[in-house]
Write a protein that holds these residues in place. Structure first.
Motif, PDB file in Angstrom:
ATOM      1  N   LEU A 165       0.599  -1.314  -0.052  1.00 52.69           N
ATOM      2  CA  LEU A 165       0.001  -0.232  -0.109  1.00 52.69           C
ATOM      3  C   LEU A 165       0.926   1.198  -0.018  1.00 52.69           C
ATOM      4  N   ASN A 166       1.986   1.354   0.741  1.00 55.53           N
ATOM      5  CA  ASN A 166       2.883   2.407   0.603  1.00 55.53           C
ATOM      6  C   ASN A 166       3.210   2.738  -0.719  1.00 55.53           C
ATOM      7  N   ASN A 167       3.231   1.962  -1.573  1.00 59.25           N
ATOM      8  CA  ASN A 167       3.661   2.224  -3.145  1.00 59.25           C
ATOM      9  C   ASN A 167       2.312   2.763  -3.884  1.00 59.25           C
ATOM     10  N   GLN A 168       1.280   2.911  -3.242  1.00 54.50           N
ATOM     11  CA  GLN A 168      -0.022   3.443  -3.991  1.00 54.50           C
ATOM     12  C   GLN A 168      -0.761   4.472  -3.203  1.00 54.50           C
ATOM     13  N   ASP A 169      -1.496   5.339  -3.964  1.00 49.39           N
ATOM     14  CA  ASP A 169      -2.009   6.349  -3.361  1.00 49.39           C
ATOM     15  C   ASP A 169      -3.641   5.934  -2.614  1.00 49.39           C
TER      16      ASP A 169
END
Length: 117
Positions: A10-14
């Protein structure tokens, strides 16, 4: 799995517009799990007794269960993986190949339900 895989992904996503659907299974409702999901998703958490209250096995949530997971499982196990690495590779490949258009019909019913609430 949530701490070691899901949250780092999730840290790689908005995630500001992302909603999480908790399935209500007893083993998935441990206090630590729910607290982690609340911290991550805030009011965008669909779960029993949550900000968006939905009971487990709700007919409004099952399109994902009936379509997505069945579809993924059929492809993941198509070549009968014999090792954990092979299984994980298949899961990653199948999930990466899913396109938003494929999910359009299955989540339209959920979108209508969220608008109603």
């Amino acid at each position: 799995m949530i701490t070691n895989f899901f949250i780092p992904e999730l840290n790689n996503q908005d995630v500001q517009e992302l909603w999480f659907q908790q399935d209500g299974a007893t083993c998935h409702t441990a206090r630590a799990t729910i607290d982690l999901l609340k911290d991550t998703f805030g009011d965008r958490l669909i779960r029993r007794f949550g900000p968006v209250n939905w009971p487990p096995r709700s007919c409004d949530l099952t399109p994902l269960d009936h379509f997505l997971w069945g579809y993924v499982k059929s492809l993941v196990y198509a070549d009968k993986p014999r090792t954990l690495d092979h299984l994980e590779d298949n899961i990653r490949r199948v999930i990466a190949d899913i396109r938003p258009q494929m999910l359009g019909k299955s989540h339209r019913k959920l979108d209508v339900r969220l608008d109603y609430i």
